[in-house]
Write an enzyme that holds these catalytic residues in place. Structure first.
Site, mmCIF file in Angstrom:
data_model
loop_
_atom_site.group_PDB
_atom_site.id
_atom_site.type_symbol
_atom_site.label_atom_id
_atom_site.label_comp_id
_atom_site.label_asym_id
_atom_site.label_seq_id
_atom_site.Cartn_x
_atom_site.Cartn_y
_atom_site.Cartn_z
ATOM 1 N N GLY A 108 41.784 41.881 36.999
ATOM 2 C CA GLY A 108 42.532 40.747 36.440
ATOM 3 C C GLY A 108 42.625 39.542 37.340
ATOM 4 O O GLY A 108 43.506 38.707 37.165
ATOM 5 N N GLY A 110 39.638 37.712 38.167
ATOM 6 C CA GLY A 110 38.458 36.868 37.984
ATOM 7 C C GLY A 110 37.232 37.352 38.715
ATOM 8 O O GLY A 110 36.258 36.616 38.856
ATOM 9 N N GLY A 112 35.414 39.962 37.760
ATOM 10 C CA GLY A 112 34.504 40.674 36.858
ATOM 11 C C GLY A 112 34.692 42.180 36.846
ATOM 12 O O GLY A 112 33.724 42.924 36.634
ATOM 13 N N ASP A 156 29.225 37.567 33.014
ATOM 14 C CA ASP A 156 29.697 38.529 34.022
ATOM 15 C C ASP A 156 28.841 39.795 34.012
ATOM 16 O O ASP A 156 28.488 40.331 35.069
ATOM 17 C CB ASP A 156 31.162 38.918 33.764
ATOM 18 C CG ASP A 156 32.133 37.767 34.004
ATOM 19 O OD1 ASP A 156 31.662 36.631 34.176
ATOM 20 O OD2 ASP A 156 33.356 38.002 34.010
#
Ligand code: MEV
Length: 338
Positions: A108, A110, A112, A156
């Protein structure tokens, strides 16, 4: 089924340039990082898909229902995505699967983590049969990850599958080689975000002011093009101002946060060449680029002194790893882009 056990691991990522705009077809530059999620798949006799993890989510899926064992309601979406990834990898002749996930990627923020979990889960289960190459695994993981991130670009999963630095747009990518090391620092605001909610917020911004959004997107494309050239030429210093301008664009479309601003400022004061939000924003992580490894450790140290998590990061050139490896496909062996 060829194997009773199989393992796969996939790395974390940072977006160097172009997040959010990439959802609308603008290119993004991404790099895989040396932190991984590992999935171990084991064929079991029960008609159950049992998911266990060290990331706070566990459940049993059986007969169309789910029993969440860890993580409660909040874990449901992530578990559904992982379950979906397992089902995509499943072939005939298998009653059930136990999937164990271990991760060194903070969730959570960022980096990935969900893409890495989906790539590793599809690949581990697929490796029980040894059927598919990276391209199929990546595309399957993109579909599973959309359960979590809604209308995601898929970027991602691509970088988590292929590793290194990729330029990505609309399901296509090319590798970007750079002759120089990129001394990166990843710092976390400590604020977990919902990528799906942030992507929705940007959609609302775009609907409310399409003209302004397309100006920003055009500039994000120019930034990505310049950054690609500078990376290829090894002009690391030139990347700093581009990162700062990219950060401003992200602020304009509403995904920055006071803590992200503070982290960018701290990194610059500590000598970073540039810094920006990486990933969805709304808290999450900030990346900074340093002129040298020594500078990177100094930046990380100074950011940590203010109470934030901050780590130096290396680029992972390998991407998806599988055991047993698939030997039928040359792409599997070389990792060459499609
Ligand atoms: C999230 O890591 C990156 C975003 O651009 C969303 C996406 O590409 O799907 C914010």
């Amino acid at each position: 089924m060829k194997n009773m056990n199989a393992t796969a691991s996939a790395p974390a990522k940072v977006i160097l340039f172009g997040e959010h705009f990439v959802v609308y077809g603008t290119p993004a530059l991404l790099a895989a990082l040396n932190r991984r999620t590992t999935a171990r798949a084991r064929a079991i006799e029960q008609e159950t898909i049992a998911i266990r993890s060290d990331i706070g989510v566990s459940a049993d899926f059986a007969h169309g229902g789910v029993r969440i064992r860890q993580g409660g309601e909040a874990a449901k979406t992530v578990l559904e995505a992982i379950h979906n990834a397992v089902q995509r990898g499943l072939g005939a002749g298998c009653k059930g699967i136990q999937l164990d996930l271990k991760s060194s990627i903070p969730a959570g923020v960022g980096l990935g983590s969900s893409a890495a979990a989906c790539v590793a889960a599809v690949a581990a289960v697929d490796s029980l049969y040894g059927r598919h190459g990276r391209r199929w695994i990546c595309k399957s993981a993109v579909e599973s990850e959309r359960i979590i991130h809604g209308n995601s670009s898929g970027a991602d999963c691509y970088v988590s599958t292929y590793g290194g630095i990729l330029r990505y747009s609309k399901g296509r990518y090319s590798r970007v080689e750079t002759p120089k090391k990129l001394p990166l620092v990843v710092s976390s605001t400590g604020i977990a975000h919902s990528t799906a909610a942030l992507v929705k917020g940007v959609r609302r911004f775009r609907e409310a002011d399409p003209g302004r959004f397309s100006e920003f997107a055009a500039e994000a494309r120019t930034i990505c093009d310049s950054a690609t050239k500078h990376l290829r030429a090894g002009n690391v210093k030139q990347l700093g101002p581009l990162m700062l301008r990219n950060h401003e664009l992200l602020r304009e479309i509403g995904v920055s946060h006071e803590k992200s601003e503070e982290l960018v400022e701290l990194a610059l004061q500590a000598g970073a060449l540039g810094a920006k939000i990486t990933g969805a924003g709304g808290g999450g992580a900030v990346i900074s680029l340093a002129a040298s490894r020594a500078d990177a450790s100094e930046i990380a140290r100074k950011v940590r002194r203010k109470g934030y998590l901050s780590i130096e990061a290396e680029i992972d050139s390998e991407g998806l790893r599988r055991q047993p490896a698939l030997r039928r496909f040359s792409e599997e062996m070389s990792g060459a882009p499609a």
